[in-house]
Design a protein around this motif. Structure first.
Motif, mmCIF file in Angstrom:
data_model
loop_
_atom_site.group_PDB
_atom_site.id
_atom_site.type_symbol
_atom_site.label_atom_id
_atom_site.label_comp_id
_atom_site.label_asym_id
_atom_site.label_seq_id
_atom_site.Cartn_x
_atom_site.Cartn_y
_atom_site.Cartn_z
ATOM 1 N N THR A 29 0.822 -1.214 0.000
ATOM 2 C CA THR A 29 0.000 0.000 0.000
ATOM 3 C C THR A 29 0.854 1.260 0.000
ATOM 4 O OG1 THR A 29 -1.760 -1.155 1.170
ATOM 5 C CG2 THR A 29 -1.792 1.255 1.257
ATOM 6 N N PHE A 30 1.936 1.246 0.756
ATOM 7 C CA PHE A 30 2.786 2.438 0.914
ATOM 8 C C PHE A 30 4.151 2.224 0.258
ATOM 9 C CE2 PHE A 30 -0.240 2.379 4.442
ATOM 10 C CZ PHE A 30 -0.831 3.627 4.289
ATOM 11 N N GLU A 31 4.144 1.847 -1.012
ATOM 12 C CA GLU A 31 5.375 1.526 -1.742
ATOM 13 C C GLU A 31 6.394 2.657 -1.711
ATOM 14 O OE1 GLU A 31 3.690 0.672 -5.571
ATOM 15 O OE2 GLU A 31 3.901 -1.482 -5.237
ATOM 16 N N THR A 32 5.946 3.884 -1.928
ATOM 17 C CA THR A 32 6.878 5.006 -2.023
ATOM 18 C C THR A 32 6.996 5.785 -0.719
ATOM 19 O OG1 THR A 32 5.134 6.455 -2.888
ATOM 20 C CG2 THR A 32 6.489 5.271 -4.496
ATOM 21 N N GLU A 33 6.041 5.638 0.179
ATOM 22 C CA GLU A 33 6.040 6.407 1.423
ATOM 23 C C GLU A 33 6.788 5.725 2.568
ATOM 24 O OE1 GLU A 33 2.333 7.316 -0.903
ATOM 25 O OE2 GLU A 33 3.176 5.465 -0.125
ATOM 26 N N MET A 34 6.786 4.394 2.600
ATOM 27 C CA MET A 34 7.353 3.660 3.723
ATOM 28 C C MET A 34 8.838 3.405 3.502
ATOM 29 S SD MET A 34 6.549 2.394 6.684
ATOM 30 C CE MET A 34 4.799 2.648 6.560
ATOM 31 N N GLY A 35 9.643 3.694 4.517
ATOM 32 C CA GLY A 35 11.075 3.461 4.412
ATOM 33 C C GLY A 35 11.466 2.053 4.802
ATOM 34 N N GLU A 36 10.783 1.497 5.812
ATOM 35 C CA GLU A 36 11.178 0.195 6.334
ATOM 36 C C GLU A 36 10.037 -0.409 7.136
ATOM 37 O OE1 GLU A 36 14.593 -1.510 9.441
ATOM 38 O OE2 GLU A 36 14.504 0.618 8.956
ATOM 39 N N VAL A 37 9.925 -1.734 7.052
ATOM 40 C CA VAL A 37 9.017 -2.478 7.926
ATOM 41 C C VAL A 37 9.850 -3.567 8.581
ATOM 42 C CG1 VAL A 37 7.002 -3.969 8.081
ATOM 43 C CG2 VAL A 37 6.956 -1.993 6.566
ATOM 44 N N ALA A 38 9.836 -3.591 9.902
ATOM 45 C CA ALA A 38 10.621 -4.572 10.652
ATOM 46 C C ALA A 38 9.691 -5.504 11.414
ATOM 47 C CB ALA A 38 11.554 -3.860 11.630
ATOM 48 N N LEU A 39 10.014 -6.784 11.379
ATOM 49 C CA LEU A 39 9.312 -7.777 12.183
ATOM 50 C C LEU A 39 10.170 -8.045 13.404
ATOM 51 C CD1 LEU A 39 8.145 -10.248 9.400
ATOM 52 C CD2 LEU A 39 6.894 -8.341 10.418
ATOM 53 N N VAL A 40 9.604 -7.804 14.584
ATOM 54 C CA VAL A 40 10.351 -7.897 15.829
ATOM 55 C C VAL A 40 9.776 -9.028 16.680
ATOM 56 C CG1 VAL A 40 11.118 -6.646 17.872
ATOM 57 C CG2 VAL A 40 10.749 -5.397 15.726
ATOM 58 N N PRO A 41 10.508 -10.138 16.829
ATOM 59 C CA PRO A 41 10.000 -11.242 17.631
ATOM 60 C C PRO A 41 9.904 -10.878 19.104
ATOM 61 C CG PRO A 41 12.167 -11.779 16.702
ATOM 62 C CD PRO A 41 11.812 -10.407 16.246
ATOM 63 N N GLY A 42 8.841 -11.370 19.738
ATOM 64 C CA GLY A 42 8.634 -11.144 21.156
ATOM 65 C C GLY A 42 7.936 -12.345 21.771
ATOM 66 N N THR A 43 7.507 -12.191 23.011
ATOM 67 C CA THR A 43 6.803 -13.256 23.723
ATOM 68 C C THR A 43 5.648 -12.650 24.506
ATOM 69 O OG1 THR A 43 8.304 -13.016 25.605
ATOM 70 C CG2 THR A 43 8.889 -14.694 23.963
ATOM 71 N N GLY A 44 4.893 -13.522 25.150
ATOM 72 C CA GLY A 44 3.838 -13.059 26.046
ATOM 73 C C GLY A 44 2.575 -12.570 25.361
ATOM 74 N N GLY A 45 2.318 -13.030 24.140
ATOM 75 C CA GLY A 45 1.083 -12.656 23.464
ATOM 76 C C GLY A 45 1.108 -11.272 22.843
ATOM 77 N N VAL A 46 2.303 -10.733 22.627
ATOM 78 C CA VAL A 46 2.413 -9.378 22.085
ATOM 79 C C VAL A 46 2.105 -9.343 20.583
ATOM 80 C CG1 VAL A 46 4.898 -9.511 21.575
ATOM 81 C CG2 VAL A 46 3.860 -7.317 22.059
ATOM 82 N N PHE A 47 1.386 -8.326 20.169
ATOM 83 C CA PHE A 47 1.223 -7.971 18.758
ATOM 84 C C PHE A 47 1.009 -6.467 18.738
ATOM 85 C CE2 PHE A 47 -0.322 -7.551 14.490
ATOM 86 C CZ PHE A 47 0.303 -8.580 13.799
ATOM 87 N N ASP A 48 2.129 -5.746 18.748
ATOM 88 C CA ASP A 48 2.116 -4.285 18.784
ATOM 89 C C ASP A 48 2.665 -3.741 17.478
ATOM 90 O OD1 ASP A 48 1.200 -4.333 21.392
ATOM 91 O OD2 ASP A 48 3.156 -3.918 22.289
#
Length: 94
Positions: A29-48
């Protein structure tokens, strides 16, 4: 500075595929606007989701996962307010 989105997901809950799908939706959706998308692993039911360090969505606070449409709207409103989102745009009240 190009915007940076972080999706912090729970590895114990096996939410990597959900996080990766959401990242794909945002990058498409944001091909030209977004600089980076990072997937950050975590624990404890997080989805932030954070945009430039600002928490814009928390599964725990909302009590559910974000819909792609609403996440796109949250991001658009911050980085490209004039960008039309097509079918993902809000419907104006009648």
């Amino acid at each position: 500075m190009n915007p940076r989105l972080e999706i912090n997901y729970c590895t114990q809950c096996r939410w990597l595929l959900r996080a990766a799908w959401m990242a794909q939706e945002i990058l498409t959706t944001f091909e030209t606007e977004m600089g980076e998308v990072a997937l950050v692993p975590g624990t404890g039911g997080v989805f932030d989701v954070r945009l430039n360090g600002e928490l814009i969505y928390s599964r725990k606070e909302a009590g559910r996962f974000p819909e792609a449409k609403e996440l796109k709207q949250l991001i658009r409103d911050r980085i490209a307010p004039d960008k039309p989102l097509g079918h993902s745009d809000r419907k104006e009240p009648v």
